[in-house]
Write an enzyme that holds these catalytic residues in place. Structure first.
Site, mmCIF file in Angstrom:
data_model
loop_
_atom_site.group_PDB
_atom_site.id
_atom_site.type_symbol
_atom_site.label_atom_id
_atom_site.label_comp_id
_atom_site.label_asym_id
_atom_site.label_seq_id
_atom_site.Cartn_x
_atom_site.Cartn_y
_atom_site.Cartn_z
ATOM 1 N N GLN A 189 34.329 83.689 47.977
ATOM 2 C CA GLN A 189 34.683 82.709 46.779
ATOM 3 C C GLN A 189 33.566 82.339 45.981
ATOM 4 O O GLN A 189 33.497 82.444 44.805
ATOM 5 C CB GLN A 189 35.381 81.492 47.392
ATOM 6 C CG GLN A 189 35.819 80.594 46.161
ATOM 7 C CD GLN A 189 36.561 79.253 46.412
ATOM 8 O OE1 GLN A 189 36.732 79.342 47.780
ATOM 9 N NE2 GLN A 189 36.922 78.663 45.684
ATOM 10 N N ILE B 98 37.528 76.848 35.593
ATOM 11 C CA ILE B 98 38.004 77.669 36.678
ATOM 12 C C ILE B 98 38.252 76.776 37.801
ATOM 13 O O ILE B 98 38.112 76.679 38.603
ATOM 14 C CB ILE B 98 36.893 78.763 37.228
ATOM 15 C CG1 ILE B 98 36.407 79.688 35.915
ATOM 16 C CG2 ILE B 98 37.575 79.555 38.191
ATOM 17 C CD1 ILE B 98 35.397 80.693 36.234
ATOM 18 N N PRO B 99 39.673 76.343 37.256
ATOM 19 C CA PRO B 99 40.016 75.384 38.714
ATOM 20 C C PRO B 99 40.613 76.600 39.725
ATOM 21 O O PRO B 99 41.199 77.625 39.530
ATOM 22 C CB PRO B 99 41.319 74.761 37.918
ATOM 23 C CG PRO B 99 41.895 75.502 36.943
ATOM 24 C CD PRO B 99 40.390 76.153 36.283
ATOM 25 N N HIS B 100 40.344 76.170 41.060
ATOM 26 C CA HIS B 100 40.814 76.833 42.328
ATOM 27 C C HIS B 100 41.140 75.937 43.392
ATOM 28 O O HIS B 100 40.942 74.688 43.344
ATOM 29 C CB HIS B 100 39.552 77.617 42.473
ATOM 30 C CG HIS B 100 38.200 76.997 42.713
ATOM 31 N ND1 HIS B 100 37.647 76.406 41.505
ATOM 32 C CD2 HIS B 100 37.496 76.459 43.605
ATOM 33 C CE1 HIS B 100 36.408 75.925 41.959
ATOM 34 N NE2 HIS B 100 36.235 75.824 43.253
ATOM 35 N N ALA B 101 42.003 76.641 44.287
ATOM 36 C CA ALA B 101 42.415 75.945 45.438
ATOM 37 C C ALA B 101 42.420 77.205 46.336
ATOM 38 O O ALA B 101 42.643 78.165 46.172
ATOM 39 C CB ALA B 101 43.758 75.266 45.201
#
Length: 168
Positions: free
Chosen positions: A122, A74-77
């Site tokens: 988040q 789950i890549p996130h920015a």
């Protein structure tokens, strides 16, 4: 948080990954993981902001792997120009190394773009998503979906929707 709150059908894709010894078009030498993050960024933003989002995803990935294990990442920015979280989902034709703790390469990727101010929500969202993807039946359904329509059905119709009818 149901996935249909994060995803739309156009942001769900099945991504062909070249064999490790193949080069992508134009001879680019990006790592397979970077190619996945680039594709996720394009789905999250469209072409006009994809480069900035890809950079943010890569920067976050350099801090620590976003792989959960069992072939899921789950890549996130964070992004200062959005008000609500949204995501893009990629099922990869060939698993890619995301430096997962369990050593397994990743073939299911849920990339998230999160409002910059969205810190506590988040963390809760990531915990909910990790729990969802910890379900082996859910992962199996995603991996065995025979086409993009069936994959979208599993992701957008709610957890463990009724199976689609199979053609005779």
């Amino acid at each position: 948080m149901p996935l249909h709150d994060l995803l739309t059908a156009p942001r769900v894709a099945i991504m062909d990954m070249p064999a490790s010894d193949e080069r992508v078009a134009g001879g680019q030498a990006n790592s397979p993981r970077d190619r996945v993050l680039d594709a996720a960024a394009r789905l999250l933003s469209g072409p006009e902001r994809a480069s900035d989002i890809a950079t943010a995803l890569r920067d976050r990935e350099r801090l620590a792997s976003t792989a959960l294990g069992e072939g899921v990442a789950i890549p996130h920015a964070r992004c200062s120009t959005i008000e609500r979280c949204h995501g893009a989902f990629l099922r990869l034709s060939r698993p890619v190394d995301f430096n997962a703790v369990d050593g397994q390469p990743v073939d299911l990727v849920l990339a998230l773009l999160v409002p910059e101010h969205d810190i506590q929500p988040q963390l809760l969202r990531l915990a909910e998503l990790a729990e969802l993807f910890a379900d082996p039946d859910f992962r199996r359904d995603l991996r065995q979906a025979r086409d993009i329509d069936e994959l979208r059905h599993h992701l957008l119709a709610g957890q463990h929707p009724a199976p689609l009818p199979r053609a005779a």
